[in-house]
Design an enzyme around this catalytic site. Structure first.
Site, PDB file in Angstrom:
ATOM      1  N   ARG A  13     -64.642 -36.925 -17.998  1.00 15.39           N
ATOM      2  CA  ARG A  13     -64.632 -37.694 -19.233  1.00 15.39           C
ATOM      3  C   ARG A  13     -63.169 -37.929 -19.569  1.00 15.39           C
ATOM      4  NH1 ARG A  13     -67.939 -34.231 -23.331  1.00 15.39           N
ATOM      5  NH2 ARG A  13     -67.144 -35.799 -24.756  1.00 15.39           N
ATOM      6  N   SER A  15     -61.590 -37.766 -22.568  1.00 13.94           N
ATOM      7  CA  SER A  15     -60.969 -37.126 -23.727  1.00 13.94           C
ATOM      8  C   SER A  15     -59.843 -36.207 -23.251  1.00 13.94           C
ATOM      9  CB  SER A  15     -62.000 -36.314 -24.512  1.00 13.94           C
ATOM     10  OG  SER A  15     -62.343 -35.138 -23.804  1.00 13.94           O
ATOM     11  N   LYS A  85     -70.952 -24.900 -21.501  1.00 16.19           N
ATOM     12  CA  LYS A  85     -71.930 -24.958 -22.597  1.00 16.19           C
ATOM     13  C   LYS A  85     -72.512 -26.352 -22.807  1.00 16.19           C
ATOM     14  CE  LYS A  85     -69.301 -25.297 -26.930  1.00 16.19           C
ATOM     15  NZ  LYS A  85     -69.310 -24.818 -28.315  1.00 16.19           N
ATOM     16  N   ASP A  86     -71.858 -27.376 -22.240  1.00 14.34           N
ATOM     17  CA  ASP A  86     -72.401 -28.729 -22.352  1.00 14.34           C
ATOM     18  C   ASP A  86     -73.402 -29.061 -21.248  1.00 14.34           C
ATOM     19  OD1 ASP A  86     -70.923 -29.289 -24.640  1.00 14.34           O
ATOM     20  OD2 ASP A  86     -69.184 -29.926 -23.480  1.00 14.34           O
ATOM     21  N   THR A 132     -68.724 -28.760 -39.300  1.00 14.71           N
ATOM     22  CA  THR A 132     -69.215 -28.467 -37.950  1.00 14.71           C
ATOM     23  C   THR A 132     -70.519 -29.228 -37.750  1.00 14.71           C
ATOM     24  OG1 THR A 132     -69.969 -26.799 -36.374  1.00 14.71           O
ATOM     25  CG2 THR A 132     -70.462 -26.361 -38.683  1.00 14.71           C
ATOM     26  N   SER A 134     -72.517 -28.215 -35.149  1.00 12.49           N
ATOM     27  CA  SER A 134     -73.311 -27.306 -34.321  1.00 12.49           C
ATOM     28  C   SER A 134     -74.351 -26.602 -35.191  1.00 12.49           C
ATOM     29  CB  SER A 134     -72.364 -26.279 -33.693  1.00 12.49           C
ATOM     30  OG  SER A 134     -73.023 -25.055 -33.476  1.00 12.49           O
ATOM     31  N   ARG A 136     -76.071 -24.121 -34.469  1.00 14.17           N
ATOM     32  CA  ARG A 136     -75.831 -22.688 -34.290  1.00 14.17           C
ATOM     33  C   ARG A 136     -74.800 -22.196 -35.316  1.00 14.17           C
ATOM     34  NH1 ARG A 136     -71.638 -20.371 -31.816  1.00 14.17           N
ATOM     35  NH2 ARG A 136     -70.782 -22.394 -31.218  1.00 14.17           N
ATOM     36  N   ARG A 137     -73.716 -22.971 -35.486  1.00 20.12           N
ATOM     37  CA  ARG A 137     -72.702 -22.558 -36.462  1.00 20.12           C
ATOM     38  C   ARG A 137     -73.207 -22.755 -37.886  1.00 20.12           C
ATOM     39  NH1 ARG A 137     -68.297 -25.705 -32.815  1.00 20.12           N
ATOM     40  NH2 ARG A 137     -67.809 -23.987 -31.409  1.00 20.12           N
ATOM     41  N   ARG A 154     -67.851 -35.074 -36.820  1.00 23.56           N
ATOM     42  CA  ARG A 154     -68.006 -35.478 -35.419  1.00 23.56           C
ATOM     43  C   ARG A 154     -66.707 -36.005 -34.861  1.00 23.56           C
ATOM     44  NH1 ARG A 154     -70.120 -34.490 -31.552  1.00 23.56           N
ATOM     45  NH2 ARG A 154     -70.895 -36.439 -30.734  1.00 23.56           N
ATOM     46  N   GLY A 155     -66.725 -36.242 -33.578  1.00 26.44           N
ATOM     47  CA  GLY A 155     -65.549 -36.760 -32.896  1.00 26.44           C
ATOM     48  C   GLY A 155     -65.026 -35.723 -31.930  1.00 26.44           C
ATOM     49  N   ASN A 156     -64.094 -36.146 -31.063  1.00 23.18           N
ATOM     50  CA  ASN A 156     -63.526 -35.157 -30.155  1.00 23.18           C
ATOM     51  C   ASN A 156     -62.570 -34.252 -30.941  1.00 23.18           C
ATOM     52  OD1 ASN A 156     -61.037 -36.496 -30.351  1.00 23.18           O
ATOM     53  ND2 ASN A 156     -61.599 -37.880 -28.683  1.00 23.18           N
ATOM     54  N   THR A 159     -59.883 -35.931 -33.070  1.00 21.96           N
ATOM     55  CA  THR A 159     -60.419 -36.621 -34.246  1.00 21.96           C
ATOM     56  C   THR A 159     -60.762 -35.619 -35.347  1.00 21.96           C
ATOM     57  OG1 THR A 159     -61.458 -38.123 -32.682  1.00 21.96           O
ATOM     58  CG2 THR A 159     -62.166 -38.291 -34.972  1.00 21.96           C
ATOM     59  N   ARG A 160     -61.382 -34.511 -34.948  1.00 22.31           N
ATOM     60  CA  ARG A 160     -61.785 -33.522 -35.961  1.00 22.31           C
ATOM     61  C   ARG A 160     -60.581 -32.927 -36.665  1.00 22.31           C
ATOM     62  NH1 ARG A 160     -67.081 -30.400 -33.852  1.00 22.31           N
ATOM     63  NH2 ARG A 160     -67.890 -32.195 -32.751  1.00 22.31           N
ATOM     64  N   CYS A 263     -79.297 -27.934 -27.507  1.00 19.18           N
ATOM     65  CA  CYS A 263     -78.519 -27.822 -28.743  1.00 19.18           C
ATOM     66  C   CYS A 263     -79.349 -28.302 -29.924  1.00 19.18           C
ATOM     67  CB  CYS A 263     -77.195 -28.563 -28.634  1.00 19.18           C
ATOM     68  SG  CYS A 263     -77.357 -30.292 -28.204  1.00 19.18           S
TER      69      CYS A 263
HETATM   70  C1  DPM Z   1     -72.093 -27.830 -27.630  1.00 19.03           C
HETATM   71  C2  DPM Z   1     -71.917 -27.536 -28.980  1.00 19.03           C
HETATM   72  C3  DPM Z   1     -70.649 -28.014 -29.345  1.00 19.03           C
HETATM   73  C4  DPM Z   1     -70.083 -28.604 -28.177  1.00 19.03           C
HETATM   74  C5  DPM Z   1     -72.937 -26.829 -29.851  1.00 19.03           C
HETATM   75  C6  DPM Z   1     -72.566 -25.379 -30.166  1.00 19.03           C
HETATM   76  C7  DPM Z   1     -70.013 -27.949 -30.706  1.00 19.03           C
HETATM   77  C8  DPM Z   1     -70.385 -29.113 -31.557  1.00 19.03           C
HETATM   78  C9  DPM Z   1     -69.750 -29.079 -32.914  1.00 19.03           C
HETATM   79  C10 DPM Z   1     -73.241 -27.524 -26.790  1.00 19.03           C
HETATM   80  N1  DPM Z   1     -70.987 -28.507 -27.179  1.00 19.03           N
HETATM   81  O1  DPM Z   1     -71.505 -24.834 -29.796  1.00 19.03           O
HETATM   82  O2  DPM Z   1     -73.368 -24.724 -30.857  1.00 19.03           O
HETATM   83  O3  DPM Z   1     -68.931 -28.190 -33.231  1.00 19.03           O
HETATM   84  O4  DPM Z   1     -70.030 -29.963 -33.713  1.00 19.03           O
HETATM   85  C11 DPM Z   1     -67.816 -28.447 -27.069  1.00 19.03           C
HETATM   86  C12 DPM Z   1     -66.572 -27.801 -27.359  1.00 19.03           C
HETATM   87  C13 DPM Z   1     -66.165 -27.170 -26.163  1.00 19.03           C
HETATM   88  C14 DPM Z   1     -67.116 -27.467 -25.199  1.00 19.03           C
HETATM   89  C15 DPM Z   1     -65.867 -27.799 -28.648  1.00 19.03           C
HETATM   90  C16 DPM Z   1     -66.222 -26.652 -29.592  1.00 19.03           C
HETATM   91  C17 DPM Z   1     -64.908 -26.347 -25.900  1.00 19.03           C
HETATM   92  C18 DPM Z   1     -65.186 -24.876 -25.681  1.00 19.03           C
HETATM   93  C19 DPM Z   1     -65.839 -24.501 -24.367  1.00 19.03           C
HETATM   94  C20 DPM Z   1     -68.720 -29.249 -28.011  1.00 19.03           C
HETATM   95  N2  DPM Z   1     -68.080 -28.271 -25.766  1.00 19.03           N
HETATM   96  O5  DPM Z   1     -67.270 -26.000 -29.471  1.00 19.03           O
HETATM   97  O6  DPM Z   1     -65.402 -26.408 -30.505  1.00 19.03           O
HETATM   98  O7  DPM Z   1     -65.445 -24.996 -23.293  1.00 19.03           O
HETATM   99  O8  DPM Z   1     -66.754 -23.689 -24.412  1.00 19.03           O
END
Ligand code: DPM
Length: 389
Positions: A13, A15, A85-86, A132, A134, A136-137, A154-156, A159-160, A263
């Protein structure tokens, strides 16, 4: 693998975080294969194009990975680097995770607006808005910090951070949740690993322990996806596999697979491997969106090979939640897999699926469904846009 002048094509990607991750894997591979050449093919995915939409409403994690997977399939690239995690726990049958790098810090962190004096979530004033997307969070913050107002962002990562930094800071007594100004964030929650890869470590105000906020399955680890029958690339990637990381993430991913959660529902884990006695411990939880209902279960197992000397080569066709384990011990991986499944079964017996279903239903507004439909149309239109650099 023989050194050669041929070039390995690596999909990414576009980003900044994705490119940093891709480059770090290429650097690691160059240590093993100094003669080898790598070329990065940058791509725009559907997920990247609709970054302004709340992620849970998009639902499908594969929106960030689908186009890259098409590129793998048609051989325009040889492997793709992802945040583990993605990656969904079930991959398309022709693809596999061929390498997992040593996990970095899996925890989440709080980044507080630089103009605020608070240094932790508990010292932020009542109704401060935390950004956030997420679930989960969201659920865990609502459980432990009911004085805060959690809202979508939202955003990369870039952006956040700018959404936070450009926020109008709201004084403690003012109304903060009128919903008219999306920029009024007092803090955002991000994964430590992502922040550190971006070189933003000094922006972290507080690292959250799993006792307050358990992390996502696979968080903090990088995974390399390739064609599952591409022996040449699988051999190339196998030395990257970090045993401790793979055992932990196999347990976590097998748990998530058994629970059937992506998710779209709040699921979180805390998994450790004790270096002294090889005891693998997995704690996992599910929450309702308001954080009021929660279930947690923990189990441990000792990771021990059943053969002397241990059988080092996993059967080529054996996959553990999408992971091809290269030269790791297959019996050890089975123990990790069983641990994940058992913790999931304990949670299911206690009613986890009902809690997860409720959370999903709550999240399924008509607007959300429309976003998912639109996103699917974009995704099915096929190929990723290749970004020329
Ligand atoms: C997934 C989630 C998020 C990412 C959901 C979660 C966060 C989304 C958000 C599955 N992917 O964690 O519960 O905060 O709105 C993502 C990040 C990273 C990988 C950024 C982050 C970096 C950390 C890593 C987005 N994917 O979580 O702050 O490599 O584990």
């Amino acid at each position: 693998m023989e050194s050669s002048s041929e070039t390995i094509k690596v999909g990414s990607r576009k980003s900044e975080l994705a490119l940093i991750q891709t480059n770090s894997v290429i650097e690691a591979l160059k240590k093993h294969y100094p003669q080898m050449n790598f070329e990065i093919v940058k791509m725009n995915t559907t997920g990247d194009k609709i970054l302004d939409k709340p992620l849970p409403k998009i639902g499908e994690k594969s929106l960030f990975t689908k186009e890259l997977e098409i590129a793998l399939d048609d051989k325009s690239v040889d492997f793709v680097v992802h945040s583990l995690k993605d990656l969904p726990t079930t991959l398309p049958t022709n693809l596999a995770i061929g390498g997992i790098c040593k996990r970095e810090d899996p925890r989440d962190a709080v980044v507080i607006h630089s103009k605020l004096e608070a240094t932790s979530l508990s010292t932020l004033s009542k109704s401060s808005v935390i950004g956030t997307s997420s679930l989960r969070r969201v659920a865990q913050l609502r459980q432990h910090y009911p004085h805060l107002d959690v809202q979508s962002i939202r955003g990369n990562l870039n952006t956040r951070l700018s959404k936070l930094e450009n926020s109008v800071v709201v004084e403690s007594n003012e109304e903060t949740s009128n919903g008219t100004n999306p920029l009024k964030y007092s803090a955002i929650i991000l994964a430590v690993a992502g922040i550190e890869r971006m070189g933003w470590k000094e922006k972290i105000s507080q690292v959250l322990e799993p006792s307050e906020l358990m992390y996502a399955v696979g968080q903090g680890a990088l995974a390399i996806e390739c064609r599952s029958d591409d022996e040449k690339i699988l051999d190339l990637l196998a030395p990257l596999h970090d045993r401790t990381t793979v055992l932990r993430v196999v347990a976590e991913r097998c748990l998530l697979k058994k629970l059937g959660g992506g998710c779209s529902a709040p699921v979180a884990v805390n998994c450790t491997l004790n270096a002294q006695n090889d005891s693998l411990s997995l704690e996992a939880g599910v929450w309702s969106l308001d954080g009021k209902k929660s279930l947690k279960r923990t189990k441990e197992t000792t990771i021990k090979s059943n053969e002397e000397p241990p059988k080092k080569i996993a059967k080529a066709d054996v996959l553990f939640a999408g992971i091809k384990a290269g030269k790791l011990d297959e019996h050890e991986l089975r123990l990790a897999q069983d641990l994940g499944i058992q913790v999931a079964e304990d949670l299911i017996k206690a009613g986890a699926l009902e809690i997860m279903d409720e959370a999903r239903a709550e999240n399924e507004t008509p607007e959300a469904k429309q976003i998912v439909e639109d996103a699917k149309k974009m995704a099915s239109s096929g190929q990723a846009e290749v970004v020329k650099s």
